[in-house]
Design an enzyme around this catalytic site. Structure first.
Site, PDB file in Angstrom:
ATOM      1  N   ASP A 102      21.633  41.297   7.333  1.00  0.00           N
ATOM      2  CA  ASP A 102      23.063  41.394   7.110  1.00  0.00           C
ATOM      3  C   ASP A 102      23.802  40.977   8.379  1.00  0.00           C
ATOM      4  OD1 ASP A 102      25.295  42.465   5.393  1.00  0.00           O
ATOM      5  OD2 ASP A 102      25.536  43.798   7.121  1.00  0.00           O
ATOM      6  N   GLU A 125      22.075  36.161   6.545  1.00  0.00           N
ATOM      7  CA  GLU A 125      23.455  36.034   6.092  1.00  0.00           C
ATOM      8  C   GLU A 125      24.180  35.446   7.299  1.00  0.00           C
ATOM      9  OE1 GLU A 125      26.857  38.746   3.972  1.00  0.00           O
ATOM     10  OE2 GLU A 125      25.959  39.547   5.799  1.00  0.00           O
TER      11      GLU A 125
END
Length: 604
Positions: free
Chosen positions: A315, A350
């Protein structure tokens, strides 16, 4: 280097924790609510203690004394029970409470205690179960099975439910290459949620990077290991979505729960001492600090060696390469690549955060895969009627404008149309605007631009014509995804029309809004996706890389010209290619809302 955490040996149990600026650190053992403190011994930046006997199953935490000057980055408060950053199991979930941030307020009654683990024999890591060109299935563990009619009620919402035969059958019908589990380590709600009667339902606010959330995984490491084994037996890899970019201790008004009370230098600070907030979550873990990189690497090794995890999705991954600016040669990349346990794992970035220069799509190491939001946006725009054929072809062909020439391993792009963050795929064609009032932020949260459309009616509709148009749009979008070069990703439920009623930021909706409703799924759409998945699975090597030569044609079977590529009105595209004995054709008709994919054995 001292092994951090709690470790059971043959005759003693050892505890070690990093706290370089503390004056004193105590190990706190709990027998029920009775706390016994043991002073620890300093060795450089670390503190350790050995106690006789096997203490597996014992509950523990830490307390630390030192300077309390938050403006200078010192948060030592002996009234705070601190969770071991290396804890691998907790006895309860985190709860948000004002006492966590109140100096002098004891928190032993509200903070989880770590549990001393049994020393299990590590697994011998097997090669990751994954293949380029395959399908990743993004799953919110709790939401995925809370309403599943075939999963026993006592298993619903847990990691164990992923191993249920009904779930495995669905995953096999989709020909899943790997299931990607949204965060499963212990997290805490954001401060503003409890007063609204809401909770964090996604898990992107962790406190303990290795400890499984007791609500998702009440059986601890054994439960996760067993679920992974069942998925592996079904031929499905398991990826963990990990949040190494920040912790749930939040901003300067947040609680003192773990790292903040032990080693606040784990967080990045500006020259004036203020917390850097490149994550939008109040703090940012500082990957220029070797201790932070060590924590991340140790957490990854833990899940590989204890549970057989095949890889990780990171993330806000640019945070890991900041010191403070993004550096494609940041130490963390080499440390993972040179680690004997981690070097062969699947690594997915990401590739954006909100810090300076935070959008880094295409700039991660060549062995990393990357979420491609340009695929999402450009494909949506094309079917909305705003994008052109040329851009669509680029996305179909592996986004070489972003990732450059492909190596022998194939395309690095993870193509997706919807993810946990944003509209579901069905809502993309049913809502022109977000509808997030239930989140308590007056509809200000969530993405404002979604490249979505509603087919003439905002939200649910009983009109047969509207329903038919929406189904055609979904089939066209999904056909484009399954025809594309690269790895593809579906979020659970998008294969059968899951809706969140227009909420495009359902992180706080641990209820019917965020849960997958299996009873009302669109069986026609589901069958269509099963067929797409079966066809793609039979030709994975074809989709792993851009096949050459590929011919792009107009409706009249003429080669595309510059004018054709650039025309905003072009609504037809045909591409043909041949690879490894298979001919492949895609016909895209925007006006008719259709995508036709054909595989045929080539004439030899």
């Amino acid at each position: 280097m001292t092994m951090l955490g709690a470790w059971v040996g043959e005759e003693e149990t050892r505890f070690a924790v990093r706290s370089p600026h503390a004056d004193t650190v105590w190990l706190c053992l709990f027998d029920g609510d009775v706390e016994t403190r043991h002073a620890m011994e300093r060795s450089g930046p670390e503190w350790s203690l050995a106690l006789p006997g096997n203490l597996a199953g014992a509950r523990y935490g830490y307390r630390a004394t030192g300077e309390w000057t938050p403006q200078r980055g010192r948060w030592f408060d002996p009234s705070k029970l601190l969770v071991d950053p290396y804890a691998v199991e907790l006895d309860r979930r985190f709860i948000q409470n004002p006492r966590l941030a109140e100096f002098g307020a004891d928190t032993a009654g509200i903070v989880p205690r770590a549990i001393v683990p049994d020393q299990t024999v590590p697994l011998s890591p097997e090669p990751p179960r994954f293949e380029r060109g395959g399908l990743i299935y993004e799953v919110n563990v709790r939401a995925f099975t809370m309403l599943h009619p075939e999963v026993p009620e006592d298993l619903r919402g847990t990691i164990a439910a992923l191993a249920h035969p009904a779930v495995l059958t669905h995953l096999r019908n989709l020909h899943i290459t790997a299931i990607e589990l949204m965060p499963i380590v212990a997290w805490i709600d954001e401060r503003h949620l409890p007063p609204l009667g809401l909770v964090n339902a996604w898990g992107y606010n962790p406190v303990a990077m290795m400890a499984l959330d007791p609500g998702l995984c009440p059986g601890g490491i054994t439960e996760l290991r067993d679920a992974v084994a069942a998925l592996h037996a079904a031929g499905i890899g398991v990826l963990l979505d990990v949040v190494f970019n920040h912790s749930g201790e939040s901003d300067q008004l947040g609680g003192v729960v773990s790292l903040r009370g032990l080693d606040n230098e784990a967080y990045a600070h500006a020259p004036d001492g203020a917390l850097i907030n490149d994550t939008g979550c109040g703090n940012t873990l500082d990957f220029a600090n070797p201790a932070v990189r060590r924590l991340a690497l140790d957490a990854m090794r833990h899940f590989v060696t204890q549970c057989g995890i095949d890889g990780f999705r990171f993330d806000l991954a640019p945070i890991m390469a900041r010191g403070p600016g993004f550096d494609p040669a940041a130490p963390i990349f080499a440390e993972i690549a040179n680690d004997p346990v981690l070097a062969d794992r699947i690594l997915i970035a990401e590739p954006w955060d909100i810090g300076p220069g935070g959008y880094q799509l295409g700039h991660f190491p060549p062995n990393w895969l990357e979420w491609n939001d340009r695929f999402r946006d450009d494909v949506r725009r094309f079917w909305k009627g705003e994008g052109n054929i040329g851009t669509l072809a680029t996305r179909l062909a592996g986004s070489t404008d972003l990732f450059g020439l492909q190596d022998a391993n194939g395309c690095r792009s993870v193509n997706f149309l919807a993810a946990h963050d944003g509209f579901t795929l069905a809502d993309t064609v049913a809502y022109a605007n977000r509808h997030n009032l239930a989140n308590g932020e007056e509809n200000r949260d969530g993405h404002g631009e979604n490249f979505s459309w509603n087919n003439g009616v905002e939200g649910e509709s009983g009109d047969a014509g509207v329903k038919e148009k929406r189904l055609a749009d979904l089939k066209a979008l999904l056909g484009t995804l399954f025809a594309s070069t690269g790895i593809i990703m579906l979020t659970a439920g998008d294969e059968f029309g899951r809706t969140q009623l227009g909420n495009n930021n359902a992180y706080c909706q641990d209820n019917a809004t965020g849960w997958v409703d299996w009873e009302v799924r669109d069986r026609e759409l589901e069958s269509h996706v099963f067929a797409l998945a079966a066809a793609r699975a039979a030709h994975l090597s074809f989709h792993a890389r851009f096949p050459e030569p590929m011919t792009w044609l107009t409706r009249e079977e003429h080669l595309m010209t510059v004018g054709d590529w650039e025309s905003p009105h072009a609504d037809w595209l045909r591409c043909k290619a041949c690879s490894e004995g298979t001919s492949f054709a895609i016909d895209i008709d925007r006006a008719a809302r259709t995508v036709a994919i054909l595989y045929e054995a080539s004439a030899q």
